[in-house]
Design an enzyme around this catalytic site. Structure first.
Site, mmCIF file in Angstrom:
data_model
loop_
_atom_site.group_PDB
_atom_site.id
_atom_site.type_symbol
_atom_site.label_atom_id
_atom_site.label_comp_id
_atom_site.label_asym_id
_atom_site.label_seq_id
_atom_site.Cartn_x
_atom_site.Cartn_y
_atom_site.Cartn_z
ATOM 1 N N CYS A 60 -6.635 4.504 -2.409
ATOM 2 C CA CYS A 60 -6.779 3.161 -2.845
ATOM 3 C C CYS A 60 -8.048 2.515 -3.158
ATOM 4 C CB CYS A 60 -6.552 2.284 -1.389
ATOM 5 S SG CYS A 60 -7.385 2.353 0.063
ATOM 6 N N GLU B 281 0.964 -1.190 0.094
ATOM 7 C CA GLU B 281 -0.085 -0.075 0.159
ATOM 8 C C GLU B 281 0.998 1.352 0.113
ATOM 9 O OE1 GLU B 281 -4.104 -0.158 2.002
ATOM 10 O OE2 GLU B 281 -2.807 -1.366 3.387
#
Length: 588
Positions: free
Chosen positions: A92, A53
């Site tokens: 995201c 991430e």
């Protein structure tokens, strides 16, 4: 004179990075032309995605030698490096929607970050993205083609995944839970590099990592389900991979202060821990004898976690590293410079298993049997609402130039997103801004308005600080990218200025409440069970419960009539993406 000096500093910073990169680049990263994949790949390869991430190109295979990352460096040495991968958003959930469907978030109602929360700030109801009825999550399409699909364990697609999406999506999901010799598509998500890893007090999430548990569902987690804050280890108990006195190349949009340097240290330390966990997964793959019939893909879910990176659609928020290792180290140590977008992942995944991507997908395959005849010429991105704050920006980029269209030029770039303001470096920026101590580059993000159009030379100006849109020398490029943006917006049906309330109305077909998938109908005829739903585009999942009453863990994807043994029961659920799933129905 002052502006020229600042520009010179920026160029020197960039050139310094290049020189450092050239000096530290390992031998495996060559700048040779892209090689074609031919018949050396297995016809039905296993595919393993290793997903981290908030990740910019901060690792040695991409020229940054600040931290040692032996496992990712090994992947690069044995695989192909892709330096030009770009997410469709700087955050995201919209980006993961693109990955899961092969469609742009702004074409399916997935462009606003967090559509099931922040209702008090926005005054809007909870809603989900609703793609066209024919849309399926790519993992469901693989399941329909015999693949075991596991996700460990983050989802976050801007919609709830149907029960048909995965054989298993949990902290225990693992390819080891599949049937004997069944090909698999497994996703392993790493959270160590997430933006929240920069928060204070610093420490890793004290959650016994799923990656070492090998799919064992009998393992008892110590703190599973606790909040991130509850799971944080003390800093003295956190693994340390990097010296505290390490020197960092601070990007010019951040001040070079002790607070920022500490956040840079945390960023790289977190990457090193993520690399260690990548190594653990690779070790399991090798132990199972699966390394040489598995395609391994490492990538980040968008660009970096620092202020003026995440959520923005500068390259710092979009560009993320990708490494692909093919069986038997095919094309090992090479570099592929083609542009790749997240919308290309789903069609490429299908192409690699010999399946022609469906027409609704807006991306193109960059590998496999159905690889596009021409490389991608442009990538596209969007920025809209982030939590409680909204902007409207669209971007198109070729290999060198980026064009941004600001639909709210009267509004500044900086949005006071509460989550981001938990980062110490963000506190530092705000403090120095208040004290009038930011230089002109660092202050750019806080300007009260922005140009309606921006054009950046991403090679000469990698931090996108110098707008060339009004420079007559670049009028032709400006017109080209402006035209391409208009074409793209029209092609995907994006209406950038559409108020979110009206977007919800369109998704819900004018109804005031979220649509619900109609219950499936189970019929039995001539010894065969058929399942159907009157909701167009609903995925149909079913379980066959034997006489002993023990239902299987995974839902099967209904494709054709099947036989039912005497005494068994059928459970079925219908779910169209973006709708509420139906109730589960049962038939003896």
């Amino acid at each position: 004179m002052k502006k020229a000096a600042l520009f010179l500093v920026t160029i020197l910073f960039y050139v310094g990075n290049i020189l450092t990169s050239c000096q530290t680049k390992t031998k495996e990263i060559e700048t040779d032309s892209r090689a074609e994949l031919k018949t050396e790949l297995p016809k039905r390869p296993n595919i393993l995605w290793l997903v981290t991430e908030d990740m910019g190109p901060y690792i040695p295979p991409f020229g940054d030698s600040t931290i040692v990352a032996p496992n990712l460096s090994r992947l690069a040495k044995e695989g192909v490096v892709y330096p030009n991968l770009f997410s469709t958003s700087g955050v995201c959930a919209p980006s993961r929607a693109a990955i899961a469907t092969g469609m742009y978030p702004s074409s399916i109602g997935a462009k606003h970050m967090r559509t099931t929360s922040n209702t008090e700030e926005t005054g809007l109801p909870k809603y989900e993205a609703i793609p066209p009825p024919s849309t399926r999550m790519v993992s469901e399409l693989l399941r329909m083609n015999g693949y075991y699909c596991s996700n460990n364990y983050k989802e976050d697609y801007q919609f709830k995944a149907p029960v048909t999406a995965w054989d298993e999506s949990s902290p225990y999901a693992h390819w080891r839970n599949r049937a004997k010799d069944q090909p698999f598509f497994s996703v392993v998500n790493f959270t160590e590099t997430h933006e929240s890893g920069l928060f204070e007090p610093y420490g890793y999430r004290e959650i016994e990592t799923r990656h070492y548990q090998s799919g064992d569902r009998n393992y008892k987690w110590k703190n599973y389900g606790a909040s991130h804050a509850q799971n944080r280890m003390a800093e003295e108990d956190t693994p340390i991979h990097l010296s505290n006195d390490t020197k960092f190349n601070i990007p010019p949009y951040l001040p070079d202060t002790e607070v920022v340097r500490r956040d840079m240290w945390k960023l790289y330390n977190n990457i090193a821990e993520m690399d260690r966990q990548v190594g653990a997964v690779l070790k399991q793959l090798e132990a199972d004898g699966l390394l040489e019939n598995t395609i391994i893909v490492f990538y980040g879910d968008h660009g970096g976690p620092l202020p003026r990176e995440k959520r923005l659609i500068y390259d710092s928020g979009l560009n993320t590293p990708m490494i692909v290792r093919f069986p038997n180290q095919l094309h090992a140590g090479t570099r592929d410079d083609q542009l790749v977008s997240f919308v290309d992942f789903a069609p490429t995944l299908l192409s690699l298993i010999g399946m022609n991507p469906p027409e609704y997908m807006q991306g193109q395959a960059f590998l496999g049997e159905y690889k596009a005849k021409k490389d991608r010429r442009y990538i596209h991105a969007a920025a809209d609402r982030f939590d409680g704050f909204t902007d409207v920006i669209r971007a198109v980029r070729d290999k060198r130039y980026k064009y941004l269209r600001n639909y709210r030029p009267e509004q500044g770039y900086y949005l006071p997103v509460a989550y981001r303001e938990r980062i110490p470096a963000m506190h530092e920026l705000l403090r120095l801004r208040k004290e009038g101590k930011l230089d002109s580059i660092q202050a750019q993000w806080f300007r009260s308005s922005k140009d309606a159009e921006e054009l950046f030379d991403c090679v000469a100006d990698p931090f996108e600080l110098h707008n060339l849109a009004k420079d007559p020398k670049h009028a032709e490029k400006l017109d080209e990218l402006r035209t391409e943006m208009d074409r793209w917006l029209d092609a995907i049906g994006d209406e950038p200025n559409l108020p979110e309330k009206e977007l919800i109305g369109k998704l819900w077909n004018g109804e005031k409440t979220k649509p619900v998938t109609l219950e499936p109908t189970i019929n039995s005829s001539e010894g065969k069970i058929t399942i159907s739903s009157k909701t167009e585009g609903a995925s149909l999942g079913y379980k066959i419960v034997p006489k002993n009453g023990v239902a299987p863990q995974a839902w099967s994807v209904y494709q054709e009539p099947f036989e039912l043994l005497e005494g068994a029961t059928v459970l079925a659920q219908a779910h169209r993406i973006g709708f509420e799933p139906s109730e589960i129905v049962e038939e003896n």
